[in-house]
Design a protein around this motif. Structure first.
Motif: not given
Length: 103
Positions: A41, A44-45, A48-49
């Motif tokens: 998690r 993936s965050s 994305m950032g």
């Protein structure tokens, strides 16, 4: 009915409803974390950032091409001078730390 007693019962009902929502959210999060691990998690965050930052950087560079060329050149010079050893002074910086030594 006493207005204070009625207010207390309304407050208690609101508290119980909020507690139920929080318990449902916690149960949902626990199931979600078990399904997809914390490390995955976070990764993936982070991706994305990074994707957002790169996308915004590309968009900004396309809008301001002449400025981005200048900034790129300045960045290259700074990075190059840092990579090649910096100031070019062969003198020692020991005198900067003279206060640390005892005579």
């Amino acid at each position: 009915m006493n207005p204070h007693l009625r207010q207390m019962e309304e407050d208690r009902a609101l508290r119980d409803a909020a507690r139920g929502l929080v318990k449902n959210d916690i149960a949902h999060l626990k199931g979600d974390v078990e399904e997809k691990g914390i490390v995955a998690r976070i990764a993936s965050s982070a991706m994305m950032g990074v994707g957002d930052i790169v996308g915004e950087g590309i968009e900004l560079a396309e809008r301001h091409k002449p400025a981005s060329y200048g900034l790129g050149a300045v960045f290259a010079v700074v990075l190059g001078s840092w990579a090649l050893g910096g100031g070019g002074s062969d003198e020692s910086d020991d005198e900067d730390y003279a206060w640390d030594e005892k005579d």
